[in-house]
Structure formats: structure tokens, C-alpha cells
Write an enzyme that holds these catalytic residues in place. Structure first.
Site, PDB file in Angstrom:
ATOM      1  N   CYS A 247     -10.182  -2.389 -10.055  1.00 62.15           N
ATOM      2  CA  CYS A 247      -9.584  -1.358  -9.558  1.00 62.15           C
ATOM      3  C   CYS A 247      -8.090  -1.323  -8.730  1.00 62.15           C
ATOM      4  O   CYS A 247      -7.720  -0.943  -8.193  1.00 62.15           O
ATOM      5  CB  CYS A 247     -10.486  -0.830  -8.566  1.00 62.15           C
ATOM      6  SG  CYS A 247     -10.866  -1.841  -7.087  1.00 62.15           S
TER       7      CYS A 247
ATOM      8  N   ASP B 270      -5.212  -7.921  -4.217  1.00 65.49           N
ATOM      9  CA  ASP B 270      -5.399  -9.167  -3.336  1.00 65.49           C
ATOM     10  C   ASP B 270      -5.515 -10.479  -3.988  1.00 65.49           C
ATOM     11  O   ASP B 270      -5.295 -11.459  -3.678  1.00 65.49           O
ATOM     12  CB  ASP B 270      -6.420  -8.779  -2.605  1.00 65.49           C
ATOM     13  CG  ASP B 270      -5.826  -7.781  -1.391  1.00 65.49           C
ATOM     14  OD1 ASP B 270      -4.760  -7.953  -0.722  1.00 65.49           O
ATOM     15  OD2 ASP B 270      -6.623  -6.850  -1.073  1.00 65.49           O
TER      16      ASP B 270
ATOM     17  N   GLU C 140     -12.166 -10.020  -4.584  1.00 68.53           N
ATOM     18  CA  GLU C 140     -10.712 -10.070  -4.439  1.00 68.53           C
ATOM     19  C   GLU C 140     -10.219 -11.189  -3.462  1.00 68.53           C
ATOM     20  O   GLU C 140      -8.932 -11.598  -3.276  1.00 68.53           O
ATOM     21  CB  GLU C 140      -9.996  -8.793  -3.760  1.00 68.53           C
ATOM     22  CG  GLU C 140     -10.830  -8.357  -2.447  1.00 68.53           C
ATOM     23  CD  GLU C 140     -10.285  -7.233  -2.071  1.00 68.53           C
ATOM     24  OE1 GLU C 140      -9.315  -6.607  -2.318  1.00 68.53           O
ATOM     25  OE2 GLU C 140     -11.006  -6.552  -1.051  1.00 68.53           O
TER      26      GLU C 140
ATOM     27  N   HIS D 151       0.950  -1.363  -0.134  1.00 66.19           N
ATOM     28  CA  HIS D 151      -0.281  -0.030  -0.023  1.00 66.19           C
ATOM     29  C   HIS D 151       0.831   1.322   0.074  1.00 66.19           C
ATOM     30  O   HIS D 151       0.466   2.160  -0.498  1.00 66.19           O
ATOM     31  CB  HIS D 151      -1.024  -0.051   1.136  1.00 66.19           C
ATOM     32  CG  HIS D 151      -2.248  -1.110   0.891  1.00 66.19           C
ATOM     33  ND1 HIS D 151      -2.159  -2.431   1.208  1.00 66.19           N
ATOM     34  CD2 HIS D 151      -3.409  -0.853   0.137  1.00 66.19           C
ATOM     35  CE1 HIS D 151      -3.208  -2.898   0.760  1.00 66.19           C
ATOM     36  NE2 HIS D 151      -3.943  -1.974  -0.088  1.00 66.19           N
TER      37      HIS D 151
HETATM   38  C1  PEP Z   1      -6.872  -4.818  -4.427  1.00 62.78           C
HETATM   39  O1  PEP Z   1      -6.864  -5.646  -3.444  1.00 62.78           O
HETATM   40  O2  PEP Z   1      -6.744  -4.679  -5.861  1.00 62.78           O
HETATM   41  C2  PEP Z   1      -7.353  -3.445  -3.804  1.00 62.78           C
HETATM   42  C3  PEP Z   1      -7.941  -2.530  -5.109  1.00 62.78           C
HETATM   43  O3  PEP Z   1      -7.675  -2.971  -2.702  1.00 62.78           O
HETATM   44  P1  PEP Z   1      -6.139  -2.752  -1.835  1.00 62.78           P
HETATM   45  O4  PEP Z   1      -5.173  -2.472  -2.648  1.00 62.78           O
HETATM   46  O5  PEP Z   1      -6.568  -1.447  -1.132  1.00 62.78           O
HETATM   47  O6  PEP Z   1      -6.213  -3.959  -1.061  1.00 62.78           O
HETATM   48 MG    MG Z   2      -7.840  -5.355  -1.696  1.00 61.63          MG
END
Ligand code: PEP
Ligand code: MG
Length: 586
Positions: free
Chosen positions: A510, A463, A439, A197
Site C-alpha cells: 500500500c 516507511d 514497514e 504525507h
Molecule cells: C507507508 O509507509 O508506505 C504507508 C502506506 O503508510 P504512511 O505513508 O501513511 O506512513
Molecule cells: Mg507508513
């Protein structure tokens, strides 16, 4: 700059595109190592002088931070630093450190650590809450003092005079949230993967980053200059004239590329044969929403609400959250904003909620699991989102769903939040669209069952890749196995898009692959409805979309679906991309 030092090259993982060069800023988080060695009696005075220098350096830093916080957040927030300054002037503590240096014959870092630890232990056992909290101030200050003594900085960038390249063994999302983006030219870390992140946050703000550099930080000194190449995943310490010349050329061609992208930035998002492509932005602040508005972007596809929690380093009140959500929603209006409920856990840890350390945090007490077990936190957030829904178009989305039961319970909480608002005559949109992230592998498998519970899906490939392939997304030792090109991932995407179509549920992607231009023809041909990406990636995605037809994308995809290996798939996506944007990358 250390001009006489020899050039050294380190290879890591490209994490956020761009090239940056600057002086090293070593960022220490968590625990500072405390060195221990003996000091001869004759040298004790100079040890005490080191202590005095560190005290005044620390005072200057805190005064500077206090000023910035007062300017940006207000006097009330700034006043916590007064307590820190008082500790630095507390004669009892300072005298004890000096006495410890004289008595023990150890170095100042050890003595400081021992003395402050004694005070911390004492304060933390007291009944009086005010005095107990002083132990936290003391902890913070001793960490910063130690950082200054060992030539590294314990926390924060607010006191930096000029922007630098941040280097760190690792960087957590809360570390990243505490950084002032204007002071960071680039980021280089020993650990980390492409979808950690902290890296996602760097990419969103357009800061170049290289991760997975292994033991690079051990081999750096404070005065070193570092060049990082976020395209190739390279970090060069004290680059030679020849290297700088070569990167000067890279810089020129990047500038040319940027100009080319800019020329087309305001054109509509279409493929070469005129098919509309819906791009959305992953945005965590109204600033990012504003930036994405220039790219024919159709709204915010992912607002990670935990970013507010991490920035504040605590659980914000319903009103605080409402104000943040409203700001984003009003900035995007009339375009929609998809607000994702809290996804704490995994690598997004909030120290202030004092949770048990987990063995497998990514498979642990995370996201919707945490919210369902913390009704007060969840309901506060749901009410805040609902209240913001009257200020524009808001959709709500639940993360990390792994079964129908969880989704149904989350929706029951949403109904409770609606009822609570009705009882107080507070307005909200009771037709708010509700979606869930896909996910987890189980969500892919049962997406037909989930489809009847929601209005939309959003595939979180960051994920999904880690859970599907059983490869931790932030572990650089196994980063080579983290393969979004894996046929298992592609088949999963295909399934979700097909089920979405069958059940009339729109599907967005996303995760970070939505911002990787190589994946664009594949995702479009497989049937995705929209793509939500970090806004700095949008111009290149649009530029590329205008250079292929859907027939070409489908032909490529048919080939890819026959392939067995991630490397083959990667190569054919790369070739397809490079053949079509040769004017951009030459
Ligand atoms: C993902 O897991 O692709 C997602 C968009 O959520 P995060 O990256 O915040 O886990
Ligand atoms: Mg995620």
C-alpha cells in the site's frame, strides 16, 4: 500577472503528476517572520493606514471563511470566528498598536507583534478558562494580520477568489488537510520528499505537485505566475510564450493520454495473458472511494484514519469517528475497507494534543507506540471501527509494528474494545480480519513470527524504504538516496511475499510504489496478492497490466534480482514500461 517579469526555472522532485499554471499563492504556516525597521515621523500616518488596510482585509477574509464554515459545517463551528472578528474590533488593542507606532518609531508589523504579544502573555496567565482561550484567538488573528501586512497569507485558502498555485517553504499534513482542494491548481514547495504525507494527499486528489525546490519561495512575488510540471519536477516562474507553447503541447498529449486511459477504464484488471490483478484504493474520504469505484477496484486497501484527526485538528470522539468510518464502509459496500488505526507522529502532528517536540519524530512516539500508551484514544477508535464493521466489510490494520509484543498488545486492546461493546449490547463483527503493516526492517525480518498473529500483511514501502536505507522520507537534501529500487527493498519485498504464501497470509503493498506503474510487473512476479494505490493512478496501472504477460514479468524480475544497483533496476523497469505503453506516452 507579471507579464514583464523574466522567466526563471527551478528544478525539484516530481511529486504528483500533471501540469498546472496559475497565479502564485504564498502559503505561510507556523511562524510569520516579523520584519523590523524604523519609520520616520512623517511616514507614521501612512504606516497607520497600512494597519487599517490590513485590518479591513483580515475582516473580509474572516467573514468569508465564517460564511463557508457555516455553510459546510454549521453555525456552531462558524461561531468561533465571531471571537476572531471581535478581536479585530477591540478598541483597546487597536489603540495600543497605533500608540506604539507613534511612540517607538518602528514599523507596524513590529508594533503589532509587541502589543499582541503583551495581551497574549496577559491572557494566558489568567485563571478563567474562557479568558485564557482568548489568547489563542489573539494569536491566530495576529498571525493572519501579520501575514497580510507582509504580503503573504497565514493560513487557509477559503477566501481565495480563484484557484491558484500554492507555494510554501514546506507543507505539513495538517496544512494540507486545511486546504480547499478546489482552490488549489498545484503545489510547489522548497522542502519535502516524494512520500511526505502532504504530497501523498496531493497525489490522492490528483493535484500536480513539485517539491524540493530549495529556495524558490524566497524568489517569488505575489503577482508572479507559476507553471509547475509534476512529471519532471520543474517549476517555471513567469513562463515565456515559447515555454507556454511547449507546455500547451504537453497538455494536448496528456489529454490524449487521459482519453486513451478512459477508453479502457471500465475493462477488467488483467494481465495480457489473463491473470487477474487485484487493485485496491488508498482512500481517505467517501468521495475518493466513489472515484475508485469506476476502475474495477476491489475495495479500499488503506484508509489512513489520521486524516480525520488532521482535518478536525483534534481527537474526534468515538461517535464522530464511527460516522466517518460508516460513511466510507457504506460507500464501498459490498467491497471491503481496510481501516488502519491511528498513525500520528512523524510528519503528522496534531497541534492540539500538545506533545513534546521530538529529535527524531519518524523514529519516535508514532503510530502504534502512541496508541498503546494512550488507551482512551485507542479504545475509542477501536470501538468506532468495530461499530462500523456491521455496515459492510471491514478489516482492521495496525501501523508501524516492530515486534510481536506490540502486535499482541494491540490485539488485546481490540479484545477489550469488543468486550466493552458486548457489555452494552452493541453489534459488531467479531470475526473481523486483523492485519499489520510491514514497514519496519524488524517486521520484515520477523514476518514469519508476525504471520501467526494476523490474517493479512500490508507492506508500507514509504516507511520501509526510509527505515531500511536510513533515509528520512521528507528530507530533500538526501532525497536522491531515497531509492525504492534498492536491492535491499526488493529482497525485503520478496521475503515478505514468500513468507506470506508459506503461512497463508495475504500480502498487499500500500506504499506509493504500488501506484507507480514501473513497479507493477516486478511486484506481480514477486508474488504480491494485491496493490493499493491512490485512485488517480489506477487507470494507468490497469492499462499497463493489460500489456504484459506474467512470463515476461517473471523474466524481467529474474534479471532484476541479479542486479546490484538501484539505477540499473530503475532503468530496466523503465524500459520494460516504455516498450509496452509506447501508444500511451508517444
Ligand atoms: C507507508 O509507509 O508506505 C504507508 C502506506 O503508510 P504512511 O505513508 O501513511 O506512513
Ligand atoms: Mg507508513
Amino acid at each position: 500577472m507579471n507579464s514583464s517579469a523574466k522567466e526563471k526555472v527551478f528544478y525539484g522532485i516530481p511529486a504528483s503528476p500533471g501540469v498546472a499554471r496559475g497565479q502564485v499563492f504564498r502559503f505561510l504556516h507556523g511562524k510569520v517572520e516579523v520584519p523590523k525597521y524604523e519609520v520616520q515621523e512623517a511616514d507614521q500616518d501612512s504606516e497607520i493606514s497600512r494597519f487599517e488596510d490590513a485590518l479591513s482585509q483580515t475582516k473580509d477574509q474572516i467573514t468569508k471563511i465564517r460564511g463557508e464554515v457555516a455553510k459546510n459545517l454549521g453555525e456552531k463551528e462558524a461561531s468561533i470566528f465571531d471571537a476572531h472578528l471581535m478581536v479585530l474590533e477591540d478598541k483597546a488593542v487597536l489603540d495600543d498598536v497605533v500608540a506604539e507606532i507613534r511612540k517607538s518609531g518602528d514599523n507596524v508589523e513590529q508594533c503589532l507583534h509587541r502589543v499582541t504579544q503583551r495581551y497574549i502573555d496577559y491572557f494566558s496567565q489568567l485563571e478563567d478558562e474562557y479568558l485564557r482561550e482568548r489568547s489563542a484567538d489573539l494569536k491566530d488573528i495576529s498571525k493572519r494580520l501579520l501575514g497580510n501586512l507582509v504580503g503573504a497569507t497565514a493560513a487557509g485558502t477559503a477566501f481565495l477568489d480563484e484557484p491558484r498555485i500554492l507555494v510554501s517553504e514546506d507543507l505539513s499534513p495538517s496544512d494540507t488537510a486545511s486546504l480547499d482542494g478546489d482552490k488549489i491548481l498545484g503545489i510547489a514547495t522548497d522542502a519535502g520528499g516524494r512520500t511526505s504525507h502532504a504530497v501523498i494527499m496531493a497525489r490522492s486528489s490528483g493535484v500536480p505537485a513539485v517539491v524540493g525546490l530549495r529556495q524558490m519561495t524566497d524568489q517569488l512575488s505575489e503577482g508572479d505566475t507559476l507553471l509547475i510540471d509534476g512529471f519532471e519536477g520543474i517549476a517555471i516562474v513567469n513562463p515565456s510564450e515559447t515555454t507556454l507553447f511547449r507546455y500547451g503541447k504537453v497538455g494536448q498529449s496528456r489529454k490524449r493520454m487521459k482519453d486513451l486511459l478512459l477508453e479502457e477504464a471500465s475493462l477488467p484488471a488483467l494481465t495480457k495473458d489473463g491473470e487477474k490483478v487485484v487493485f485496491l484504493a488508498n482512500a481517505d474520504s467517501s468521495d475518493e472511494v466513489r472515484k475508485s469505484n469506476d476502475h474495477d477496484c476491489q475495495g479500499v486497501g488503506l484508509f489512513r484514519t489520521e486524516s480525520i484527526f488532521l482535518r478536525k485538528n483534534e481527537i474526534p470522539s468515538e461517535d464522530d469517528q464511527f460516522n466517518e468510518y460508516r460513511q466510507i464502509v457504506e460507500t464501498a459496500n459490498p467491497l471491503p475497507v481496510t481501516i488502519r488505526t491511528l498513525d500520528l507522529g512523524g510528519d503528522k502532528i496534531l497541534d492540539s494534543i500538545g506533545r513534546e517536540k521530538e529529535e527524531n519524530p519518524f523514529m519516535g512516539f508514532r503510530a502504534i507506540r502512541y496508541c498503546l500508551r494512550n488507551p482512551d484514544v485507542f479504545l475509542d477508535q477501536l470501538r468506532a471501527i468495530l461499530r462500523a464493521s456491521t455496515h459492510g466489510t471491514v478489516k482492521i490494520m495496525f501501523p508501524m509494528v516492530s515486534g510481536v509484543g506490540e502486535l499482541v498488545r494491540a490485539k488485546e486492546f481490540l479484545s477489550t474494545a469488543m468486550r466493552q461493546l458486548r457489555e452494552k449490547n452493541i453489534e459488531f463483527n467479531d470475526k473481523i480480519e486483523v492485519g499489520c503493516m510491514i514497514e519496519t526492517p524488524s517486521a520484515v525480518t520477523i514476518c514469519d513470527l508476525l504471520a501467526s498473529e494476523v490474517d493479512f500483511f500490508s507492506v508500507g514501502t514509504n516507511d520501509l524504504v526510509q527505515y531500511l536505507l536510513a533515509v528520512d522520507r521528507i528530507n530533500n537534501e538526501i532525497a536522491y538516496l531515497y531509492e525504492p529500487h534498492h536491492p535491499a527493498v526488493i529482497r525485503s519485498l520478496k521475503r515478505v511475499f514468500e513468507i506470506g504464501k508459506e503461512y497463508g497470509v495475504k500480502v498487499t503493498v500500500c506504499g506509493e510504489i504500488a501506484g507507480d506503474p514501473h513497479f507493477l510487473p516486478l511486484l506481480l512476479a514477486l508474488g504480491v496478492n494485491s496493490l493499493s494505490a491512490a485512485s488517480p493512478m489506477l487507470p494507468e496501472l490497469k492499462f499497463f497490466a493489460r500489456r504484459f504477460t506474467m512470463a515476461e514479468a517473471r523474466k524481467l524480475t529474474d534479471h532484476i534480482l541479479e542486479m546490484k544497483r538501484p539505477s540499473e533496476i530503475n532503468q530496466s523497469l523503465k524500459n520494460f514500461y516504455e516498450e509496452r505503453v509506447s501508444d500511451l506516452i508517444k
